[in-house]
Design an enzyme around this catalytic site. Sequence first.
Site, PDB file in Angstrom:
ATOM      1  CG  HIS B  36      -2.242  -0.668   0.958  1.00  0.00           C
ATOM      2  ND1 HIS B  36      -2.362  -2.032   0.897  1.00  0.00           N
ATOM      3  CD2 HIS B  36      -3.488  -0.173   0.733  1.00  0.00           C
ATOM      4  CE1 HIS B  36      -3.634  -2.348   0.657  1.00  0.00           C
ATOM      5  NE2 HIS B  36      -4.337  -1.233   0.547  1.00  0.00           N
ATOM      6  CE  LYS B  97      -6.753 -11.388  11.100  1.00  0.00           C
ATOM      7  NZ  LYS B  97      -6.542 -10.846  12.436  1.00  0.00           N
TER       8      LYS B  97
END
Lengths: 279, 175
Positions: B36, B97
């Site tokens: 990222h 998650k």
Amino acid sequence: MRQINLVDITKLVKEAVIKINYNLDQSLVSLIQKAKTNETRDLSKSILSDILENQEIAKEGNIPLCQDTGVVVVLLEVGNNVTYEGDIYEAINEGVRQGYLEGYLRKSMVTHPFNRVNTLDNTPAIIHTKIIQGDKIKMKIAAKGGGSENMSKVTMLTPTEGIEGVKQLVLDTIFNAGGKPCPPLIVGIGIGGNLEKSAQLAKEAIFRDLDDCSDDKTIKKLEEDLYNEINALGVGPMGVGGNTTCLAVKINYYPMHIASLPVAINIQCHSARHTEVEL
Amino acid sequence: MIRLNTPITDKDIRNLKVGEKVLITGTIYTARDQAHTRLIKEENLEFEIAGSVIYYVGPTPKREGYAIGASGPTSSYRMDKLAVPLMEKGLKIMIGKGDRSEEFRHEMIKNNAVYLITTGGAGALMSSKIKKSTLVMYEDLGAEAVYKLEVEDFPCFVAYDIYGNNIFKDSNHEK
């Protein structure tokens, strides 16, 4: 003195790290099965079903249980009547190296806090050593995931905060962690000692058998109370709500300074991968 | 239960409601923390970000004859700030998650995207839904590199929808 060949230590560690990353302990599987029957909502049940199906696929399909195959933690106990030639820590790390390379396990260790360069073989293991009586070497070996470790903590309470203070701290920690540490959890708690001792107690607690309980009456009651109160938080499997937030609470304690009440909480995800070996 | 095929459209996003099971078929991309930090600095990405799905995962090494190793989700909160520039370029679905920040949720709704979760620790199960994996960018990141995954009926749940619902808050654990 009993002579031990460190090659055997390497072999034991290698076999152990591979075994635990592909096979979930049956006592843990039973607890998850029981938890599933306790859930009423479809979503919570469905997540527990995934976890159960996952361990079948891992075992039969030769795929690790979790992509986070962890940092290796070894609780090493060396008998005072054992002798060996060489560096036992290097022998353990060699076992980690071989196990993670040959077992297709993820290498998750980086060398430096800021350059984040991977060591490429998952070493070094984190090894805690104890000298014990006798002529054996015992190792408790875990593959500990990062997600649950990130939600763990040490807090220095004051003595008068007492048992209620400890309870509140544990409940707040588990509630605030929510789904991040992959509940249902095994909660290891260390009370007493000092800063680092409490953390080590908490780590040792997550290695305990799932069906054992503390031999101290007050601590045993605290384990039971916290088990019920954590499950009443309703965090549920993966944080989506439900009756199963923890599968077990284990508390280890130790004497401490008159001014202190250290409390460490080591959170273990549902994929609790550890074993015990002896040489 | 909703079946989705990639690429994801705005209409697909509008149909997703919190708690619903979603099965994704098509192409999804992997990226974690380090990928990222690089992706957000790229002027041109080597894959089409508009309508795309990013899965937060760092798989185990694959065995000969397998499409991929264990491939369960990692915690999403670490990518909260880093996801914003990608959503602004058209990223539609993020899979991971755990709960994320309010700021993230606000940005997500603003950009008409959704956040899905899969079962953490179910790396072997998720792996069985992935048919092919190909390296796309950042080979030096190893398990954290960007991979293109071909998935079939990849099982997820809607965690945040564009209507402001949150699976972690709507469950029965409100304080």
